[in-house]
Design an enzyme around this catalytic site. Structure first.
Site, short mmCIF file in Angstrom:
data_model
loop_
_atom_site.label_atom_id
_atom_site.label_comp_id
_atom_site.label_asym_id
_atom_site.label_seq_id
_atom_site.Cartn_x
_atom_site.Cartn_y
_atom_site.Cartn_z
N HIS A 86 44.72 9.31 153.33
CA HIS A 86 44.05 10.03 152.24
C HIS A 86 42.63 9.54 152.10
O HIS A 86 42.33 8.37 152.35
CB HIS A 86 44.81 9.89 150.91
CG HIS A 86 44.92 8.48 150.37
ND1 HIS A 86 43.98 7.94 149.53
CD2 HIS A 86 45.85 7.52 150.53
CE1 HIS A 86 44.33 6.71 149.20
NE2 HIS A 86 45.47 6.42 149.79
N ASP A 88 40.92 10.35 149.13
CA ASP A 88 40.60 10.21 147.71
C ASP A 88 40.79 8.75 147.28
O ASP A 88 41.50 7.99 147.93
CB ASP A 88 41.46 11.15 146.84
CG ASP A 88 42.96 10.90 146.97
OD1 ASP A 88 43.41 10.60 148.09
OD2 ASP A 88 43.67 11.01 145.95
N ASP A 119 41.85 0.88 150.40
CA ASP A 119 42.85 1.92 150.06
C ASP A 119 42.17 3.28 149.95
O ASP A 119 41.75 3.67 148.88
CB ASP A 119 43.55 1.56 148.76
CG ASP A 119 44.65 2.56 148.41
OD1 ASP A 119 45.01 3.39 149.26
OD2 ASP A 119 45.14 2.51 147.27
N GLU A 153 46.22 11.89 146.97
CA GLU A 153 47.29 10.89 147.03
C GLU A 153 47.31 10.08 145.76
O GLU A 153 48.37 9.75 145.24
CB GLU A 153 47.09 9.97 148.24
CG GLU A 153 48.37 9.26 148.68
CD GLU A 153 48.61 7.96 147.93
OE1 GLU A 153 49.76 7.48 147.94
OE2 GLU A 153 47.69 7.40 147.32
N GLU A 154 46.12 9.78 145.23
CA GLU A 154 46.02 8.93 144.04
C GLU A 154 46.18 9.76 142.75
O GLU A 154 46.24 9.19 141.68
CB GLU A 154 44.66 8.21 144.02
CG GLU A 154 44.35 7.40 145.28
CD GLU A 154 45.14 6.09 145.37
OE1 GLU A 154 46.09 5.90 144.57
OE2 GLU A 154 44.81 5.28 146.24
N GLU A 182 48.14 3.27 155.14
CA GLU A 182 47.99 2.60 153.84
C GLU A 182 47.86 1.09 154.07
O GLU A 182 48.36 0.56 155.05
CB GLU A 182 49.22 2.87 152.96
CG GLU A 182 49.33 4.30 152.44
CD GLU A 182 48.39 4.60 151.29
OE1 GLU A 182 47.59 3.71 150.90
OE2 GLU A 182 48.42 5.74 150.80
N HIS A 371 42.46 -0.84 144.35
CA HIS A 371 42.34 -0.38 142.97
C HIS A 371 41.59 -1.37 142.08
O HIS A 371 41.51 -1.17 140.87
CB HIS A 371 43.71 -0.05 142.35
CG HIS A 371 44.44 1.08 143.04
ND1 HIS A 371 45.48 1.76 142.44
CD2 HIS A 371 44.28 1.64 144.25
CE1 HIS A 371 45.93 2.68 143.28
NE2 HIS A 371 45.22 2.63 144.39
ZN LIG Z 1 46.45 4.59 149.29
#
Ligand SMILES: [Zn+2]
Length: 403
Positions: A86, A88, A119, A153-154, A182, A371
């Site tokens: 992903h 995003d 990520d 995805e997020e 990931e 994150h």
């Molecule tokens: Zn991820």
């Protein structure tokens, strides 16, 4: 669904076989879900220039933002090796707390900083670079490489991988194996491959009582007493003892609310919520039935309650260790000198959707800062992942050739 026309790629300002430059370019696209930020256009340009057939379907659903996705394939024959990911990212959070520009991609002392660095723009970039280097070196290799990249995805994960898979299937695309990039490693590149994920189930419990004066309890019915009894029953015995590749399922009570500001009033109602991360002993249906059984037994005729189990698309799954898992393990071991653990820990991921189409394994960079403020990835880890992926592609297509 509407498909943006495939663009003619302009000359790139960087070398796409350099995973560090590609990660920087992706990090500089501010693609906070559901914004694309130009990240998929960038991948489109990179892959189109290498001869990939690139599509960028946009999916919509009522009540959720439209999301752009990317599907790219090179080669016309089986087997089809899929690289998924992903572009995003989660929001920056407190931008003032960052010590580097969140969308700057600055490199200092061998570390690349920015939202999405680990990520998972870094992981995706390393795999794109490896795939390009592999195909350039082996243009006549039998088989195909496909990229399945989502911008959702997020977020709600409604207009992303789940629809992209169905869209590709509808077009006749068939996948043989998939690696999802990931960030699976806790601390070092040799740590961990994920071969499955636990499922997730959320329940909301309400106990009904009768409000009254604490001095006259016979005229009231305290719902907290019943709630304590029910929660104790849910928690009393372990749900299971774990399975060969999974830890024991785990229930956590996440909130308990009465909302009663008075100390001389017995409240009317108590509410609680819990979340269970469950292993392959259970399906959401059998688990819900077990919860109901425990609650019924504990409640008897004394406690008036309702249980609302929320719908979930996060079921537990396992990609059985076999030849494919062995290839990934060997590629990691050959580059890092250490055999990675095969794990099913952590949260859910888009692998839970991919597993319905082909065996899927997850492996990527070190996820320590995902994150977080000052999210980062080590430049050395990007290089390592590029080499591991290149090695994996080479051994995968060689094995198909021999078979
Ligand atoms: Zn991820």
């Amino acid at each position: 669904m509407s498909a943006a026309p495939t663009s003619t790629a302009p000359a790139l300002p960087f070398d796409p076989t350099d995973p560090v430059a590609l990660t920087q370019a992706l990090v500089r696209c501010p693609s906070v879900t559901p914004e694309g930020g130009g990240a998929l256009a960038l991948l489109d340009a990179v892959l189109s220039a290498e001869g990939y057939d690139v599509h960028r379907p946009v999916f919509s659903a009522p009540g959720t933002p439209d999301v752009e996705n990317l599907y790219a394939r090179i080669g016309d024959t089986a087997p089809v090796f899929v690289i998924a990911g992903h572009t995003d990212v989660v929001p920056v959070g407190d931008a003032a707390a960052w010590t580097r520009e969140p969308f700057g991609g600055a490199i200092e002392n061998g570390t690349l900083y920015g939202r999405g660095a680990c990520d998972m723009k870094g992981g995706l970039a390393a795999m794109v670079s490896a795939a390009i280097r592999y195909r350039r070196g082996n243009p006549d290799t039998p088989g195909s490489i496909a990229f399945l990249v989502t911008g959702d995805e997020e977020g709600p994960s409604v207009n992303g991988t789940v629809k992209l898979l169905a869209w590709a299937h509808e077009r006749g695309e068939r996948f043989d194996h998939c690696i999802l990039g990931e960030p699976t490693n806790p601390a070092a590149m040799s740590d961990m491959i994920k071969i499955g994920r636990r499922g997730s189930l959320t329940g909301k419990l309400t106990v009904q009582g009768t409000q009254g004066h604490v001095g006259y309890p016979h005229l009231a019915d305290n719902p907290i007493r019943g709630m304590v009894r029910l929660l104790a029953a849910l928690d009393a015995t372990p749900l299971d003892g774990g399975t060969e590749h999974f830890d024991a399922s785990n229930l956590e009570v996440t909130t308990l609310d009465v909302g009663n500001p008075a100390t001389n009033v017995i409240p009317a109602q108590a509410k609680a919520a819990f979340n269970i991360r469950f292993n392959d002993t259970w399906t959401p249906e059998t688990l819900a039935a077990e919860l109901e059984r425990r609650l019924r037994e504990a409640a008897g005729n004394l406690v008036r309650y309702t249980l609302e189990v929320q719908p979930t698309n996060a079921v537990a799954f396992l990609t059985e260790p076999g030849p494919f898992v062995a290839l990934v393990t060997e590629a990691v071991e050959a580059e890092t000198g250490k055999r990675p653990a095969l794990s099913t820990t952590g949260g859910t991921s888009d692998a839970r959707f991919i597993k319905d189409y082909c065996p899927v394994v997850e492996y990527g960079v070190v996820g320590k800062t995902m994150h977080q403020i000052d999210e980062s990835v080590a430049v050395a880890d990007l290089m390592s992942l590029e080499r591991i992926t290149h090695r994996l592609l080479a051994s995968y297509f060689a094995a198909q050739h021999e078979a």
